[in-house]
Write a protein that holds these residues in place. Structure first.
Motif, PDB file in Angstrom:
ATOM      1  N   GLU A  57      18.687 -10.653  41.923  1.00  0.00           N
ATOM      2  CA  GLU A  57      17.319 -10.528  42.409  1.00  0.00           C
ATOM      3  C   GLU A  57      16.386 -11.227  41.426  1.00  0.00           C
ATOM      4  O   GLU A  57      16.548 -11.134  40.209  1.00  0.00           O
ATOM      5  N   SER A 114      15.128 -12.430  49.249  1.00  0.00           N
ATOM      6  CA  SER A 114      15.538 -11.874  50.539  1.00  0.00           C
ATOM      7  C   SER A 114      16.487 -10.700  50.329  1.00  0.00           C
ATOM      8  O   SER A 114      16.915 -10.407  49.209  1.00  0.00           O
ATOM      9  N   VAL A 115      16.841 -10.067  51.417  1.00  0.00           N
ATOM     10  CA  VAL A 115      17.750  -8.928  51.334  1.00  0.00           C
ATOM     11  C   VAL A 115      19.155  -9.378  50.967  1.00  0.00           C
ATOM     12  O   VAL A 115      19.835  -8.766  50.142  1.00  0.00           O
ATOM     13  N   THR A 116      19.621 -10.488  51.544  1.00  0.00           N
ATOM     14  CA  THR A 116      21.004 -10.939  51.314  1.00  0.00           C
ATOM     15  C   THR A 116      21.146 -11.721  50.019  1.00  0.00           C
ATOM     16  O   THR A 116      22.161 -11.609  49.329  1.00  0.00           O
ATOM     17  N   ARG A 117      20.162 -12.572  49.695  1.00  0.00           N
ATOM     18  CA  ARG A 117      20.167 -13.398  48.471  1.00  0.00           C
ATOM     19  C   ARG A 117      21.426 -14.256  48.379  1.00  0.00           C
ATOM     20  O   ARG A 117      22.005 -14.418  47.310  1.00  0.00           O
ATOM     21  N   ASN A 158       6.626 -12.477  46.976  1.00  0.00           N
ATOM     22  CA  ASN A 158       6.381 -11.548  48.081  1.00  0.00           C
ATOM     23  C   ASN A 158       5.491 -10.410  47.601  1.00  0.00           C
ATOM     24  O   ASN A 158       5.838  -9.686  46.666  1.00  0.00           O
ATOM     25  N   LYS A 173      26.020 -15.918  45.787  1.00  0.00           N
ATOM     26  CA  LYS A 173      24.967 -14.906  45.795  1.00  0.00           C
ATOM     27  C   LYS A 173      24.275 -14.874  44.444  1.00  0.00           C
ATOM     28  O   LYS A 173      24.916 -14.919  43.393  1.00  0.00           O
ATOM     29  N   ASN A 186       7.006  -8.854  44.297  1.00  0.00           N
ATOM     30  CA  ASN A 186       8.307  -9.218  43.746  1.00  0.00           C
ATOM     31  C   ASN A 186       8.398 -10.729  43.766  1.00  0.00           C
ATOM     32  O   ASN A 186       8.185 -11.364  44.796  1.00  0.00           O
TER      33      ASN A 186
END
Length: 305
Positions: free
Chosen positions: A92, A36-39, A134, A89, A161
């Motif tokens: 990636e 995700s964007v936030t991770r 994804n 967090k 990804n």
């Protein structure tokens, strides 16, 4: 003696609160989607001060491979509690699995005075890195008008990804204009088959090529679009606004531009009316007679020579 025992009994519960103490509680678990964007995930914790003193408490987080963020310290009034958040967090494409992290609260001041070797309390939390993969496809340039029987070549770029190795398959799909059907059109053939993409951890990119065979016996022109979808996804029944290729397949015609197999007769396609047929027939007859006479005349001249 009875009076002394009574005094000791009354003092005991008060004496139990004379020593500083801290209690920490946190949510037991959390999940992170490293794609995700936030991770990240936020865990709620609470520190409670059951003592008679104001306490300054330091917060320490042991997060292993994860990044973390939490208040460095806070002051908790006597008999009160405070809530705070701890953020974890991941990197990636963090490898999926469970991680054990720890949050510790330690008393370092009592009533504003340093309190070395103060009491502490800890909470263990399980952070789960969930699996993800994804992928998206972007169809290349192409399309236009083709004749029946032609082969159409289409390319698409597939980018993925993932935090695990795997495979994904893409297929080409034809949609007829204004039909509202997701079925593969009759007579068309997927010559190239599907495109299989091997996925590595992190980013993966690959180009897919598809070949479509068109029928050479269409009753009328065929119009629609080509899209690329992942195998297993629901096939769309209408052309999307983007990420598509528009095509038109013309049905075969004779060398005079006469379409075979259509609803109109050859005479109608040539634009000839029934009233014009006798005239045109007469003209053609005269042309044949004149042409035959010229051939006969030329042969006679050659015999005399």
């Amino acid at each position: 003696m009875l009076i002394l025992a009574t005094m000791l009994n009354s003092i005991t519960p008060v004496s139990a609160q004379l020593l500083p103490e801290i209690i920490i509680t946190c949510e037991d678990e959390g999940e992170i989607d490293s794609g995700s964007v936030t991770r990240n995930v936020i865990i709620e914790c609470t520190v409670e001060n059951p003592s008679m003193f104001s306490e300054q408490v330091t917060i320490q987080v042991q997060a292993g491979e994860l990044d973390s963020s939490a208040p460095e310290s806070m002051t908790v009034a006597a008999g009160e509690s405070l809530e705070f958040d701890v953020l974890f967090k991941s990197d990636e494409a963090e490898e999926p699995g469970e991680m054990e992290v720890n949050v510790t609260a330690t008393v370092n001041q009592v009533n504003g005075l340093p309190y070395p070797l103060g009491p502490s309390d800890s909470e263990e939390i399980i952070i789960t890195i969930i699996e993800y993969m994804n992928c998206n496809s972007e169809i290349g340039q192409g399309g236009g008008t083709f004749d029946g029987g032609d082969e159409i070549s289409i390319s698409a770029a597939v980018n993925c990804n993932s935090n695990k190795e795997g495979e994904v398959s893409y297929q080409v799909h034809l949609i007829k204009k204004n039909m509202g059907s997701s079925s593969w059109p009759s007579g068309f053939e997927n010559i190239g088959g599907n495109c299989d993409v091997d996925i590595d951890v992190g980013d993966t990119g690959e180009n897919c090529n598809f070949i479509i065979g068109t029928p050479d016996n269409l009753d009328s022109d065929w119009e629609g679009c080509i899209v690329i979808i992942e195998v297993g996804d629901i096939r769309p029944n209408s052309c999307p606004n983007s990420n598509k290729v528009d095509i038109k397949i013309k049905k075969k015609s004779t060398s005079l531009g006469i379409e075979l197999g259509g609803n109109e007769s050859i005479i109608e396609q040539l634009g000839i009316t029934e009233e014009q047929l006798p005239v045109i027939g007469g003209i053609l007859g005269i042309v044949v007679v004149i042409f035959g006479g010229l051939i006969y005349y030329r042969r006679k001249n050659r015999e005399y020579e």
